[in-house]
Each structure stands twice: as C-alpha cells, then as structure tokens.
Design an enzyme around this catalytic site. Structure first.
Site, mmCIF file in Angstrom:
data_model
loop_
_atom_site.group_PDB
_atom_site.id
_atom_site.type_symbol
_atom_site.label_atom_id
_atom_site.label_comp_id
_atom_site.label_asym_id
_atom_site.label_seq_id
_atom_site.Cartn_x
_atom_site.Cartn_y
_atom_site.Cartn_z
ATOM 1 N N ASP A 94 3.349 18.226 3.879
ATOM 2 C CA ASP A 94 4.782 18.479 3.914
ATOM 3 C C ASP A 94 4.979 19.987 4.049
ATOM 4 O O ASP A 94 4.091 20.776 3.748
ATOM 5 C CB ASP A 94 5.429 17.942 2.636
ATOM 6 C CG ASP A 94 6.936 17.889 2.716
ATOM 7 O OD1 ASP A 94 7.494 18.270 3.758
ATOM 8 O OD2 ASP A 94 7.560 17.467 1.732
ATOM 9 N N ASP A 273 5.424 7.981 1.804
ATOM 10 C CA ASP A 273 4.762 8.618 0.669
ATOM 11 C C ASP A 273 5.736 8.616 -0.491
ATOM 12 O O ASP A 273 6.952 8.562 -0.289
ATOM 13 C CB ASP A 273 4.364 10.062 0.996
ATOM 14 C CG ASP A 273 5.557 11.016 0.875
ATOM 15 O OD1 ASP A 273 5.702 11.657 -0.178
ATOM 16 O OD2 ASP A 273 6.360 11.098 1.832
ATOM 17 N N CYS A 312 -5.434 -8.727 -9.055
ATOM 18 C CA CYS A 312 -5.816 -7.406 -8.542
ATOM 19 C C CYS A 312 -7.300 -7.164 -8.763
ATOM 20 O O CYS A 312 -7.848 -7.516 -9.819
ATOM 21 C CB CYS A 312 -4.993 -6.328 -9.244
ATOM 22 S SG CYS A 312 -5.372 -4.648 -8.703
ATOM 23 N N CYS A 314 -8.646 -3.950 -8.469
ATOM 24 C CA CYS A 314 -8.860 -2.517 -8.635
ATOM 25 C C CYS A 314 -9.813 -2.259 -9.805
ATOM 26 O O CYS A 314 -10.075 -3.143 -10.629
ATOM 27 C CB CYS A 314 -7.539 -1.781 -8.841
ATOM 28 S SG CYS A 314 -6.814 -1.954 -10.497
ATOM 29 N N CYS A 317 -8.232 -3.137 -13.259
ATOM 30 C CA CYS A 317 -8.082 -4.565 -13.576
ATOM 31 C C CYS A 317 -9.429 -5.273 -13.707
ATOM 32 O O CYS A 317 -9.531 -6.275 -14.409
ATOM 33 C CB CYS A 317 -7.228 -5.246 -12.508
ATOM 34 S SG CYS A 317 -5.480 -4.752 -12.565
ATOM 35 N N HIS A 343 -4.449 1.713 -10.588
ATOM 36 C CA HIS A 343 -3.904 0.383 -10.307
ATOM 37 C C HIS A 343 -2.678 0.462 -9.397
ATOM 38 O O HIS A 343 -2.589 -0.264 -8.402
ATOM 39 C CB HIS A 343 -3.516 -0.335 -11.598
ATOM 40 C CG HIS A 343 -2.705 -1.562 -11.333
ATOM 41 N ND1 HIS A 343 -3.262 -2.754 -10.925
ATOM 42 C CD2 HIS A 343 -1.355 -1.759 -11.338
ATOM 43 C CE1 HIS A 343 -2.298 -3.630 -10.708
ATOM 44 N NE2 HIS A 343 -1.134 -3.052 -10.952
#
Length: 380
Positions: A94, A273, A312, A314, A317, A343
């Site tokens: 940015d 984003d 999930c 991840c 998890c 997560h």
C-alpha cells in the site's frame, strides 16, 4: 486481451464473479484472493512458515510504516522486502494513503503531497507522489499502489471532488515518475491506480475514466469500509466494476468480514486485504464454518475436546482445544493470539479457495448465499 500480468479465466453466468491468474516474478496468484496484512514486513505474531502452511499466496506490507521503520533504504540494502523478511512469494505494498486519512491529527494535505509528523518520534516528513514511488521501488514489492487521498465518510460532494482531484493528479505524477525510473531489483513491479470519489457514483465514474487514460496494471477501489453501511459499500463497488476494464484485476482495499468478501466477489472484485482476522483473533473472536465463535466465553472453560472449528485443518484446530485457547486468552499469553490468528487467516484463505472452486463449478451464487447466512450466525 489478457496481459502478461493478469489473465481472466472465467466469469460467472449468473453474477460478476470472476476467476483469474496474477503472474509475478515471485509466483502466481489465483483470484479471488485474500491477502494477509503484514504492515511492518510481518504478519503480526506469525512466522513465514505459518503463512506457507495455510497456503497464503500473497501478502501485503505498508509503505508508510516501512518508510518510518526500518527505512526503505535499509530494505533496499537487504535486496528488497521479500529477502528482508524471508518470504519468497508475491507481495503488494500500500502507498500510505490510508494512513494520511487515519492519522489525520499528524498531517496536512497540500496539492503537492502530504506533510506529516511521525507518530513514533514527532519528526517531520513529506510524501509526494514521486517520493512514495521511490519508496515503493526501494521496498521492491511485486505490486505497488499509487499515492492517494482516502476520501472520508461522510463528506460533501465538494469535499469528495477536491479529494479526487488530488488522487488523480498524484496518480498521473506517480506513473510519469515510474516510467522514468525502472525497478531496482531486476523484476517487474506492477502499478495499481486507486478509484476514489466517496459515495458519489458520478465521481467514481469520473475517477475510472481518468485512470483508464493513465492505464495502470490494475485498479483498486479505495475509500470503502470507512464507516459507511455495508449495502452502500456493495452498491459503490458494484457500480465501479461495471466500468472498470475487464482485463485488469480489481481490488477493494481494507475489506472485510468473510461475508463482505463473498458479496463483493459476486460483484466482480478479485482482491482483498483486511486487518480484521488478526485483530478479532486478539479480541477472542474467530470465524468458523458454523459461524462466529467467541472462545473467551466462560462456557468453553472446560471444552477440552472441541477445536475452534471441527471442520478446520489449521495448525491451531489440529492441536488445541477451545478450553486451552480460552486459558491463553485469560492469562494474556501471546501464544493464544498467534494460534487464533493462524486459524482466522487460514479460514479466510480457505474461503477464497472454496469461492474459486464454486465459480469454476458454476455453483458460486447459491453456495455464497447460503455461506453468507451461515457465517454471520453466533456459535453457541
């Protein structure tokens, strides 16, 4: 016609949802895509290996903050931001225009640029469209944003017109400077213009017409998610994508919740984003396949067997329970914030993967409608 940078692969028959491919020297990016925010050349609390494991394809850093610390010349000496942080994959920077808006007590806007005081030490600085492009050249991200003036909400049409005039003039100057000063690290940097104009559709249309003459590599929609109702945000984005070139990527900056993203994909947006996944993780709120979960609630104190989301995969998890995450939150252990951020960001990345699969299968609209309803429910 597709460019070497962006290829439009498919457009839905029942909405404006699109599949695309962005190609950079550091790898390809499938769109629609969510970019984790790495403001200071780090996604807060996470290591690069965490980003790789969740299959993040591109991340974002911020020119304003990197200019102040460690300084863009330091990043240049390191060989560019990817080498500096050990992330050998695509990056976007940015320009700092949002900070011009959000840190208004530290700055004064002039036709030539923005004078501001550092929020760190009070030192004085000046950002011009040319100096921001030099900073982004030194940082070396694959995608770089024009310096813009983020139009506040609410504002009058006169205020929005003045703000838009700054952004258009600065974008023209930025593009002219880039044309004379090639990238520093031997690979292309693709330039995005930013569509401003507040909530005034005629100004948004004018912004797009003026940007098309400049011919950037992609288009961002700025000045959204700055306090306006969600339906107004959707309406403005939907209007803009009717006029934006179809062969260039479209990016709504700073947005948003999972259902915001799905609504905007349906309206033809490709890139997103937002700090919400990481910020909400620090507040004890996570997104799951069954809705919103506030794991700091006392009801989860002895929830030893249930992960944040049973669907999930991840790292959080797979290994940790809601009860343990609540304990970490209550004791203010940084590990809790890191695990819950892993997560949430994993959830966003997977949501974009699912969206792409459903666009490809021509089932996006029905899936998205059901998913938006489910994701906004509160888990009990």
């Amino acid at each position: 016609m597709n460019s070497p940078f962006f290829e439009l692969l498919q457009v839905s028959e029942n909405s404006k949802a699109r599949l695309g491919k962005i190609r950079t020297a550091h790898g390809d990016v499938s769109t629609p895509v969510f970019m984790p925010v790495g403001t200071n050349a780090t996604v807060k609390g996470l290591a690069v290996r965490d980003l790789r494991e969740m299959q993040a394809e591109i991340i974002l850093a911020n020119t304003y903050h990197l200019y102040l610390r460690p300084g863009t010349q330091t990043i240049r000496a390191a060989g560019g931001v990817q080498r500096f942080m050990g992330w050998n994959a695509p990056m976007l920077t940015d320009s700092g225009g949002f900070q011009v808006w959000s840190l208004k007590r530290f700055r004064k806007i002039h036709p030539e640029g923005v004078a501001f005081r550092s929020y760190l030490d009070g030192s004085s600085h000046f950002f011009s469209p040319e100096s921001v492009m030099l900073a982004e050249r030194e940082i070396g991200a694959d995608i770089i944003m024009a310096f813009d003036e983020c139009t506040p909400y609410p504002c009058s049409q006169e205020e929005a017109e003045k703000s838009l005039a700054y952004t258009t003039d600065w974008t023209q100057k930025a593009k002219a400077w880039l044309d004379l000063h090639p990238p520093l690290f031997g690979y292309p940097q693709y330039f995005f213009g930013i569509v401003q104009g507040g909530m005034f559709l005629d100004l948004r249309k004018k912004a797009i017409e003026d940007l098309v003459k400049i011919d950037p590599d992609g288009y961002a929609m700025g000045g959204l998610s700055v306090g306006e109702p969600a339906e107004m945000m959707y309406r403005v984005a939907d209007f803009c994508t009717d006029y934006l070139p179809k062969d260039k990527p479209r990016y709504v900056m700073g947005v948003g919740t999972p259902w915001n993203l799905l609504e905007l994909i349906q309206r033809g947006v490709d890139m997103f984003d937002c700090i919400l996944p990481a910020k909400h993780a620090q507040d004890g709120l996570v997104y799951t396949s069954r809705g919103i979960l506030r794991y700091k609630s006392a009801r989860y104190a002895k929830s030893f067997d249930a992960p944040l989301d049973p669907e999930c995969d991840c790292a959080c998890c797979r290994h940790y329970s809601r009860g343990y995450l609540r304990h970490l939150f209550k004791t203010k252990e940084p590990l809790g914030w890191t695990l819950s951020a892993i997560h949430n960001l994993h959830f966003y990345v997977r949501l974009m993967q699912q969206a792409r699969a459903h666009i490809s299968a021509k089932t996006f609209e029905e899936w998205s409608r059901d998913e938006c309803q489910k994701l906004q429910q509160i888990c009990l």
